[in-house]
Scaffold this motif. Structure first.
Motif, PDB file in Angstrom:
ATOM      1  N   ASN A 165       0.796  -1.258  -0.042  1.00 47.50           N
ATOM      2  CA  ASN A 165       0.029   0.059  -0.025  1.00 47.50           C
ATOM      3  C   ASN A 165       0.669   1.616   0.028  1.00 47.50           C
ATOM      4  N   ALA A 168       1.870   2.124  -3.223  1.00 48.15           N
ATOM      5  CA  ALA A 168       0.779   2.141  -4.395  1.00 48.15           C
ATOM      6  C   ALA A 168       0.472   4.437  -3.975  1.00 48.15           C
ATOM      7  N   ARG A 171       3.191   5.954  -6.027  1.00 45.86           N
ATOM      8  CA  ARG A 171       2.601   6.219  -7.249  1.00 45.86           C
ATOM      9  C   ARG A 171       1.860   7.016  -7.368  1.00 45.86           C
ATOM     10  N   SER A 172       0.799   6.911  -6.591  1.00 49.01           N
ATOM     11  CA  SER A 172      -0.305   7.629  -6.157  1.00 49.01           C
ATOM     12  C   SER A 172      -0.061   9.268  -5.744  1.00 49.01           C
TER      13      SER A 172
END
Ligand code: TYD
Length: 242
Positions: A165, A168, A171-172
């Protein structure tokens, strides 16, 4: 009450033609990867397969999922959390699972009511009884044909989920409009996950005919092999004729 529940059970059994397989386990045990691998193997053997997940699996369920998993959701009470899990599930059964079963398909579902029993019943200490009652009332007591419980070391799986997570999120962060945050559960402490794991093991001990515990501490290929063996044995799903 007893009469009504028995009818729901009978209807759900009678109207089923497909197979319903659920994947369960702590965050980071590799459920999603294993579900994809099994789906590919079953499709290669000629089966029609639906891949889905909870919370989520429908447009409404995915909205509920965002509320449940976003760590920006503050102060959600354990009972409200349990109610939202079941709201997503009831919609999922009506819109996706039951229609696919009626059409004779194989449904592979990433988490189902065992997750609620382990996380809300065990982790949040709401107990199993209310979870099972809600399952009867809201889900017609629909039972999977097979549940694969992926089990591995607590620290290993939770560590893996947190790293995934974080990646993630990193990246976001670079693309703020696509911010993905599914961290609300991963922020729980070790004692919470120990209760969740105990909850899962208790379900497996209570329902050995449905729940098969698979050691997920090896490589993904090793785990996949074990799962294929279990699925072949339990459901006798060889290649389809014609
Ligand atoms: P999931 O996306 O499967 O997480 P992971 O891939 O990390 O295993 O599930 C999201 C989270 O929702 C997970 O932390 C478990 C939690 N959950 C519950 O607490 N109760 C439920 O009934 C379900 C379906 C999920």
């Amino acid at each position: 009450m007893v009469q009504r529940l028995t009818c729901a059970d009978i209807i759900s059994t009678m109207s089923r033609r497909g197979k319903f397989i659920t994947f369960e386990g702590l965050d980071g045990t590799g459920k999603s990867t294993q579900l994809r691998k099994l789906a590919a193997a079953l499709r290669a053997a000629g089966h029609k397969v639906v891949e889905t997940r909870e919370p989520g699996g429908t447009a409404t369920g995915e909205k509920i999922r965002r509320v449940l998993l976003d760590s920006a959701t503050r102060g959600l009470s354990p009972l409200a959390e349990m109610a939202l899990m079941f709201a997503s599930r009831a919609q999922h059964i009506a819109e996706v699972i039951q229609p696919a079963l009626d059409q004779g398909q194989i449904i592979l579902c990433d988490r189902f009511t065992d997750s609620t029993e382990a996380y809300q019943g065990g982790g949040r200490k709401l107990g199993s009884e209310d979870v099972l009652t809600l399952h009867r009332v809201l889900c017609g007591n629909l039972q999977p044909d097979l549940t694969i419980l992926l089990d591995s070391d607590l620290a290993m799986s939770v560590g893996r989920a947190r790293r995934r997570n974080q990646l993630a999120n990193d990246r976001s962060d670079k693309n703020a409009t696509k911010r993905i945050d599914e961290n609300r559960f991963e922020q729980q402490n070790r004692a919470f996950f120990a209760r969740v794991r105990d909850g899962y093991l208790a379900i497996a001990a209570r329902e050995p005919q449905r729940v098969v515990t698979v050691d997920a501490s090896g490589t993904p290929t090793q785990t996949h092999r074990r799962i294929m063996e279990v699925v072949g044995r339990k459901l006798k799903t060889g290649a389809k004729n014609g």
